[in-house]
Write an enzyme that holds these catalytic residues in place. Structure first.
Site, PDB file in Angstrom:
ATOM      1  N   ASP A  22      -1.831   6.554   6.251  1.00 31.43           N
ATOM      2  CA  ASP A  22      -2.832   5.595   5.784  1.00 31.43           C
ATOM      3  C   ASP A  22      -3.070   4.626   6.938  1.00 31.43           C
ATOM      4  O   ASP A  22      -2.257   3.750   7.212  1.00 31.43           O
ATOM      5  CB  ASP A  22      -2.310   4.855   4.547  1.00 31.43           C
ATOM      6  CG  ASP A  22      -3.269   3.767   4.078  1.00 31.43           C
ATOM      7  OD1 ASP A  22      -4.345   3.598   4.683  1.00 31.43           O
ATOM      8  OD2 ASP A  22      -2.940   3.080   3.082  1.00 31.43           O
ATOM      9  N   LYS A  47     -12.090  -2.136   6.835  1.00 27.98           N
ATOM     10  CA  LYS A  47     -11.313  -3.019   7.699  1.00 27.98           C
ATOM     11  C   LYS A  47     -11.784  -2.908   9.143  1.00 27.98           C
ATOM     12  O   LYS A  47     -12.196  -3.887   9.735  1.00 27.98           O
ATOM     13  CB  LYS A  47      -9.820  -2.705   7.626  1.00 27.98           C
ATOM     14  CG  LYS A  47      -9.055  -3.390   6.501  1.00 27.98           C
ATOM     15  CD  LYS A  47      -9.222  -2.747   5.175  1.00 27.98           C
ATOM     16  CE  LYS A  47      -8.497  -3.451   4.054  1.00 27.98           C
ATOM     17  NZ  LYS A  47      -7.785  -2.529   3.180  1.00 27.98           N
ATOM     18  N   TRP A  76       0.829  -1.212   0.000  1.00 28.79           N
ATOM     19  CA  TRP A  76       0.000   0.000   0.000  1.00 28.79           C
ATOM     20  C   TRP A  76       0.859   1.255   0.000  1.00 28.79           C
ATOM     21  O   TRP A  76       0.559   2.223  -0.690  1.00 28.79           O
ATOM     22  CB  TRP A  76      -0.970  -0.005   1.189  1.00 28.79           C
ATOM     23  CG  TRP A  76      -1.938  -1.144   1.116  1.00 28.79           C
ATOM     24  CD1 TRP A  76      -2.048  -2.189   1.995  1.00 28.79           C
ATOM     25  CD2 TRP A  76      -2.941  -1.384   0.100  1.00 28.79           C
ATOM     26  NE1 TRP A  76      -3.042  -3.053   1.589  1.00 28.79           N
ATOM     27  CE2 TRP A  76      -3.597  -2.588   0.441  1.00 28.79           C
ATOM     28  CE3 TRP A  76      -3.313  -0.707  -1.060  1.00 28.79           C
ATOM     29  CZ2 TRP A  76      -4.628  -3.126  -0.348  1.00 28.79           C
ATOM     30  CZ3 TRP A  76      -4.345  -1.235  -1.845  1.00 28.79           C
ATOM     31  CH2 TRP A  76      -4.983  -2.425  -1.479  1.00 28.79           C
TER      32      TRP A  76
HETATM   33  C1  LIG Z   1      -7.219  -2.044   2.061  1.00 23.20           C
HETATM   34  C2  LIG Z   1      -6.177  -1.006   2.148  1.00 23.20           C
HETATM   35  C3  LIG Z   1      -6.074   0.020   1.202  1.00 23.20           C
HETATM   36  C4  LIG Z   1      -6.967   0.112  -0.022  1.00 23.20           C
HETATM   37  O1  LIG Z   1      -8.185   0.588   0.318  1.00 23.20           O
HETATM   38  P1  LIG Z   1      -9.326   0.849  -0.784  1.00 23.20           P
HETATM   39  O2  LIG Z   1     -10.440   1.334   0.069  1.00 23.20           O
HETATM   40  O3  LIG Z   1      -9.596  -0.481  -1.437  1.00 23.20           O
HETATM   41  O4  LIG Z   1      -8.818   1.854  -1.727  1.00 23.20           O
HETATM   42  C5  LIG Z   1      -5.092   0.975   1.381  1.00 23.20           C
HETATM   43  N1  LIG Z   1      -4.262   0.930   2.428  1.00 23.20           N
HETATM   44  C6  LIG Z   1      -4.315  -0.052   3.358  1.00 23.20           C
HETATM   45  C7  LIG Z   1      -3.373  -0.035   4.507  1.00 23.20           C
HETATM   46  C8  LIG Z   1      -5.283  -1.046   3.245  1.00 23.20           C
HETATM   47  O5  LIG Z   1      -5.351  -2.010   4.172  1.00 23.20           O
END
Ligand SMILES: *Cc1c(COP(=O)(O)O)cnc(C)c1O
Length: 359
Positions: free
Chosen positions: A172, A196, A102
């Site tokens: 993030d 998540k 990511w």
């Molecule tokens: C799942 C995830 C993403 C991607 O998220 P989307 O909502 O599918 O764009 C980005 N960063 C992390 C750390 C993730 O776990």
């Protein structure tokens, strides 16, 4: 009712109470004769849902008056570009800490907007490691430092925020948002896809410090990509149902005891699982001990053949979604806030039983 033990990395398990409350509200929201999905996003009912979600999140994270909370669409993946698009001018530099798939994607998007200094890359160690402070090569001139607080795929997590000497963090936090306390004073922006640890897919929470918003000084940002557009007012139709679900999850989280409760609860669950992994050589954790995630527990067995057997038998025992990400292989148990202790206990006893039969 016949719910499985759900270890999905995302979209992930939601609290049963939340699902049941949503079910009971679904066709007739609080006696209004329609669902929350069938009302104007500018009407009183949805406005209340939206504002309550914001104030709950504000109080759970103790944000005070310094931050704006936005409920946007496009996932965390859109924030990979939206953050640099808003914050970086060409010629300016941002530090990015690369701890996995990511972070790598975030870096790729940011490069279109300015100079990106990769302050650390864990690539040559297959992202099994979270850098120590000494391993970070930060640039004093950086506009911000971007990091991925929890690496969903590789099963690693920052135990604390990196020290940046006052440079704001852009984080993030998609896969560990609200799982433990954070030092909010260090952050300029926190973003997280809801699916998540916070709710269903379809909404991304973006928390932006107001002085950062005020310092955005660009005139070429497309309206909908400009943080200021969303901070100013409800610009367009928000994802009303996901925001409503987020509100229910936040109420549930607060009722349980807030972030400090989940910090202990998540640590307990992870400890149970890592202890089972560390007993002997039958199971092997993939991440460095000091870098281990409390949210996504990744491990291998002695062979791929044995892993296949493990997954098959686990699934028959109603232990679901344990397959590791295709880039890592092996097993991954995602044990977010909503994962009950009973599910981790069930997994641990399955692991002991499986080892006894195959060790
Ligand atoms: C799942 C995830 C993403 C991607 O998220 P989307 O909502 O599918 O764009 C980005 N960063 C992390 C750390 C993730 O776990």
């Amino acid at each position: 009712m016949n719910r499985i033990h759900n270890f999905s990395a995302g979209p992930a398990i939601l609290p049963l109470e939340v699902l049941q409350k949503a079910q009971s509200d679904l066709v007739d929201y609080e006696g209004t004769g329609t669902s929350i999905m069938e009302k104007s996003h500018r009407g009183v009912d949805y406005t209340q849902v939206h504002e309550e979600s914001i104030s709950l999140l504000n109080s759970i994270l103790d944000l005070g008056d310094d931050f704006e909370i936005l409920f946007l669409q496009g996932g965390a993946s859109t924030q990979f570009l939206m953050a640099p698009m808003n914050l970086l001018f060409s010629g300016q530099t941002a530090d990015y800490i690369n701890t996995g798939a990511w972070s790598t994607k975030a870096i790729k998007e940011a490069k279109a907007f300015g100079e990106i200094n990769e302050a650390y890359s864990g690539k040559d160690r297959n992202f099994t490691h979270i850098p120590t402070q000494e391993e970070l090569k930060l640039n004093e001139q950086a506009k911000y430092v971007h990091f991925t607080s929890n690496n969903t795929i590789f099963g690693t997590q920052f135990a604390t925020e990196p020290e940046t000497n006052g440079v704001p963090l852009v984080c993030d936090a998609s896969s560990d948002f609200l799982s433990k306390p954070i030092d909010i004073t260090r952050y300029g922006i926190i973003y997280a896809g809801a699916q998540k640890n916070l709710g269903p897919a379809g909404v991304t929470v973006v928390i932006v410090r107001k002085d950062i918003l005020d310092s955005i000084n660009k005139f070429d940002i497309p309206t909908i990509m400009d943080y200021r557009t969303h901070a100013e007012k409800l610009f367009n139709t928000p994802p009303v149902f996901p925001v409503y679900m987020v509100k229910l999850v936040l109420e549930w989280l607060q009722k349980k005891g807030g972030i400090s409760f989940f910090e202990q609860f998540n640590a307990k669950k992870a400890k149970l699982l890592y202890t089972a992994i560390d007993q002997d050589e039958f199971y092997t954790g993939t991440a460095d001990h000091s870098s281990r995630s409390l949210m996504n527990v990744t491990f291998r067995l002695l062979s791929e053949k044995l892993e296949k057997k493990f997954l098959k038998e686990a699934s028959s025992a109603r232990l679901d979604a344990l397959k590791g990400h295709r880039s890592v292989g092996g097993i991954r148990a995602s044990i977010y806030n909503a994962c009950p202790m009973e599910s981790v206990q069930a997994l641990v006893s399955f692991m002991a039983d499986f080892k006894a039969r195959n060790g």
